[in-house]
Structures are given as structure tokens and as C-alpha cells.
Design an enzyme around this catalytic site. Sequence first.
Site, PDB file in Angstrom:
ATOM      1  CG  HIS A   1      -0.231   0.083   2.534  1.00  0.00           C
ATOM      2  ND1 HIS A   1       0.219  -1.034   3.198  1.00  0.00           N
ATOM      3  CD2 HIS A   1       0.121   1.148   3.316  1.00  0.00           C
ATOM      4  CE1 HIS A   1       0.801  -0.670   4.333  1.00  0.00           C
ATOM      5  NE2 HIS A   1       0.762   0.640   4.425  1.00  0.00           N
TER       6      HIS A   1
ATOM      7  CG  HIS B   1       3.845   6.442  11.334  1.00  0.00           C
ATOM      8  ND1 HIS B   1       4.888   7.020  10.655  1.00  0.00           N
ATOM      9  CD2 HIS B   1       3.520   5.336  10.612  1.00  0.00           C
ATOM     10  CE1 HIS B   1       5.174   6.317   9.569  1.00  0.00           C
ATOM     11  NE2 HIS B   1       4.374   5.272   9.528  1.00  0.00           N
TER      12      HIS B   1
END
EC number: 1.13.11.16
Length: 314
Positions: A115, A179
Amino acid sequence: MSAYLHCLSHTPLVGYVDPVAEVLAEVDEVVAAARARIAAFDPQLVFLFAPDHYNGFFYDVMPSFCIGMAATAIGDFHSLAGPLDVPRETAEACAAAVLEAGVDAAVSYRMQVDHGFAQPLELLLGGLAEKPVVPVFINGVAVPLPGFQRARLLGEAIGRFARSTGKRVLFLGSGGLSHQPPVPELAKVDARMADRLLGSGRDLPTDERQARQQRVISAAEGFVADQNSLHPLNPEWDNHFLDLLEQRRFAELDGLGNAELSALAGKSTHEVKTWVTAFAALSAFGPYQAHERYYRPIPEWIAGFGSLSAHSLS
């Protein structure tokens, strides 16, 4: 000869764990506007800089950088699956130019991507094969990691090659910002998972892939409830990073070590090196103007979510 750039965070959690409707609509509007600007630019050639999440690159052979001569997306987390439209001769010439410039990038004639590559192509171009694209993998999770300086030098080398083509070139950067989702680490996993990281994870059974994806979804749900359950997002650092890109000061990141970046913003923040590579490539066309900056910390997606465009002034 002209160049355009867009860098965008990616997330596999869209549709699984989403923010409130107002935030989702805001992000959709940002992406739609970027897609419209790219369509107006109408690139003839795309260079996509993106990471992997142990779906295509493994510890049997883990390059810092890899340029794809052909590539196929696996379709994880409901992202698009299928081949990218890679112009092989152009990709081969690019790889040769990068090596001649002193940057040791691997090549792949059977690149498998996830992705991290598929999402920006779908969101910004409308599909995996809408434009000729040279995919460039930048290792953002598997230690030892390349540093900011090497990523910058890679971008400069690719930018000089792109300029030599005489085409309208689009540079895309995918990933970040701050993140740290649950990504396995070779030094901390059991023998079975270590075997997956060493290469057997290329073709996971359906049930195992679903279980892996569910762990990420569950982690996101837990992070929404308790933002100390994972490394916290760091909006202050994220905005500083965006400032450096806007002001063409990204070379200042050369001195920021990998361990320091992980401590500041999370272990997956190394994906932002795709942004540095893209901006360094754009800088090979001369001065640039950054615009359409967007940033919001989105715990539902375990990400400081950013978007930034730029165009060459030549």
C-alpha cells in the site's frame, strides 16, 4: 522541461479505523485538490519514492534503496493490486545514472510493493498504471537504515537524471510523518516470525495476512483510546520537518541520526526520507515553490498526516 512534486502520508487504516466525518472529509478534499493539480500538470513520467512494510522486501536481501524495472502491487488492506506501468528502459537508465553518481541503489526486475506504493498511485493518479512510473523503494523500517544524507543524495542523482529526459516529471513521496505502528523487529521476534522477516512472508496464507492486518487495526483502536499505548505522535517535529522542506533547508537533516529520529517521532517516521528524496530530486530542476501544505495528527490512522505540493520555478 518542468517538474512537479507531491508528498502524502499513506495509511492502510482508511475504512477500518477512521477519524470523525469532518476530518475524513477534510483529508478527502486535500487529496482531491492535489489530484486535480497533478492532472492539470499532466506528467509524462513519474518517480515514486515509497517504503515497504515487510511485504516485498525482506532480510534475505534488504537494500537501502532499490529501483524497480518492473513492479506489482499485492493489494494489502484493500489497496489496489496489479502491475505498475514501469518504463523499463527509462528505469534501467535511471539506475545506471544513480550508480554513476556514487549512490549504490539495487535494482529489481520483479519488485513486489504494498500500500505504500499503491495508495498514492490510486489517490493521486487514479490507478496503478495511469502513468509511466519508476518505483523507488527506500528502506524505512528494517535496521540498519539509510540516513537522511544518503536519501538526499539519491534524490539529487535521480533528479539530475529526470531533468535530462526533457519530460514533464512528477515526483511523489509516500509515507510518514511521525508514527510507530506495530511493526515486527528482527531482534525481538520468535523464530517463526523471524523466518517471515527473512523472506517466507512474501506469500503469506490468507488467514495469516488477515491476522496480521487485524493486529494493526486493533493497535489503532487501542491508540485512539490511549495515545500512550504506542509511541506518541509528534506534531511539533512534523511541522518543523515541513518547514525545512518548504524553505529548501532539508540538507539540515543530514546530521539527524536514525536513533534520534526514532526517539523523537517513532520508529516508522523514517518513511519521511521518501519526502526528502523527492524534494532533493525536485531541487535538481532549480529553485522551487512549496504550497498547499496540510497537516493534522490523526490517531485513528496512527499517523501525523501530512500533504505538501511543490513546483519548479524554471
